[in-house]
Motif scaffolding. Sequence first.
Motif, mmCIF file in Angstrom:
data_model
loop_
_atom_site.group_PDB
_atom_site.id
_atom_site.type_symbol
_atom_site.label_atom_id
_atom_site.label_comp_id
_atom_site.label_asym_id
_atom_site.label_seq_id
_atom_site.Cartn_x
_atom_site.Cartn_y
_atom_site.Cartn_z
ATOM 1 N N ARG A 1 0.802 -1.223 0.000
ATOM 2 C CA ARG A 1 0.000 0.000 0.000
ATOM 3 C C ARG A 1 0.834 1.271 0.000
ATOM 4 N NH1 ARG A 1 -4.047 -2.299 -2.300
ATOM 5 N NH2 ARG A 1 -5.496 -3.463 -0.969
ATOM 6 N N ASP A 2 2.121 1.170 0.386
ATOM 7 C CA ASP A 2 2.975 2.370 0.373
ATOM 8 C C ASP A 2 3.520 2.674 -1.016
ATOM 9 O OD1 ASP A 2 4.867 0.385 0.033
ATOM 10 O OD2 ASP A 2 5.936 0.781 1.900
ATOM 11 N N PRO B 1 -0.036 1.067 -5.779
ATOM 12 C CA PRO B 1 -0.251 0.113 -4.687
ATOM 13 C C PRO B 1 -1.185 -1.024 -5.113
ATOM 14 C CG PRO B 1 -0.411 2.357 -3.875
ATOM 15 C CD PRO B 1 -0.355 2.454 -5.369
#
Length: 432
Positions: free
Chosen positions: A388-389, A409
């Motif tokens: 997700r980063d 992501p």
Amino acid sequence: MSVAEAGRVEVVNFGCRLNLAEGEAIRAAATRAAAPDTIVFNSCAVTDEAVRQARQAVRRALRERPDTAVVVTGCAAELEAERFADMGARVVANDAKGLTASYQVENIASASSARAEMDDAAPPPPFALSLPKGRSSLPYLPALSGADHARAFLGVQTGCSHSCTFCATVLARGTARSATVGSILTAARTAIDRGQREIVLTGVDLASYGDDSGTSLAALVEALLRLPLERLRLSSLDPDRIDDALFALLTQDARIMPHVHLSLQAGDDMVLTRMKRRHRRADAVRLVERLKAARPEIAIGADLIAGFPTEDAAMFANSLALIDDCDIVFGHIFPYSARSGTPAARMPQVGRSAARDRAARLREANARRRHAWLDRLTGSTTTMLVERDGRTGHAENFAALILATPAEPGAIVPVRAGARDGDRMTAERISG
């Protein structure tokens, strides 16, 4: 430990991937119950250190957040329900952690009110939600983690029907129970529909999936692979339970990631016998040889316990050598800790200092093996699931990667591995 929040409900997960998946069920149940401000500690009891951390976190929450209802569930809560209740927390049984009733206002409020009225001379009553005897007959519902990770963790079974002498899991979770194939497929579709392109199957004794219902882990995997799922990864497997059908899937289907984590526990036959494990050292070595001969890119992980009761220097040396003999690059290594109620706790103990020293030596050997393996991957190409980063993620073989430039992501992108930086590698995106 991981934390997931939803409104006024906070869930703190300790320990295994199954707890992480079940944490989402806790969050959903507490949210449905319209609970007051609540923090739920989903505890672990695999070691005494895990239990100590849970106790410490609960005490801190009770002290620093007097207006928040404090709930404890999970394996430590099962084994030490009275102790947690005596602190002033509400205790919820493992099998009730995903039930809305466990977090309904009247139940939570009763615990919080009583805690507020307690004085030093009056110990608190136990606020445990108990289940009927024979809970092993209760159905198990699949547990799906939230959307906060690129990968979805899907718990498909709980409990264990074996009797390893060191393990308290059967005391905390009961005998093995499996979710139905249909319910698991529904949960998997939910993960796929929300854009999670890799699912990690998890459970207390994953390889025993289906023993209680006439099916098997291989049959479940085959059913999952009929979905539009791009990547499937399996968590820890008992080496004694990898049958021909599962072996074929692990080595022949490209959508199953080339990463096999084995519940080995030790590399000495006498220790394995005293643990009541169902395999021997030669079985583990032979299995890894077969896996790698059929699919050379498979990376091996393993659970190992250091300092098991009666383990002498020669026995430990066999476990240490197993890291090289089985090419273990992902070791889950911890010192033995006696769990109350288990047969191993009554055996002659090695001692904490020796167990910790041996665990450190195992970790050092494993790190050397992992670093050498990562160094050999430099310049190789693979695909990476982007977290997700937008920068970090894992290769198919579970090597940890970090991108030089961000990517979308949740995307699966082709990359070339660069230099190693500690336990992870830099990666450059390439055209696919």
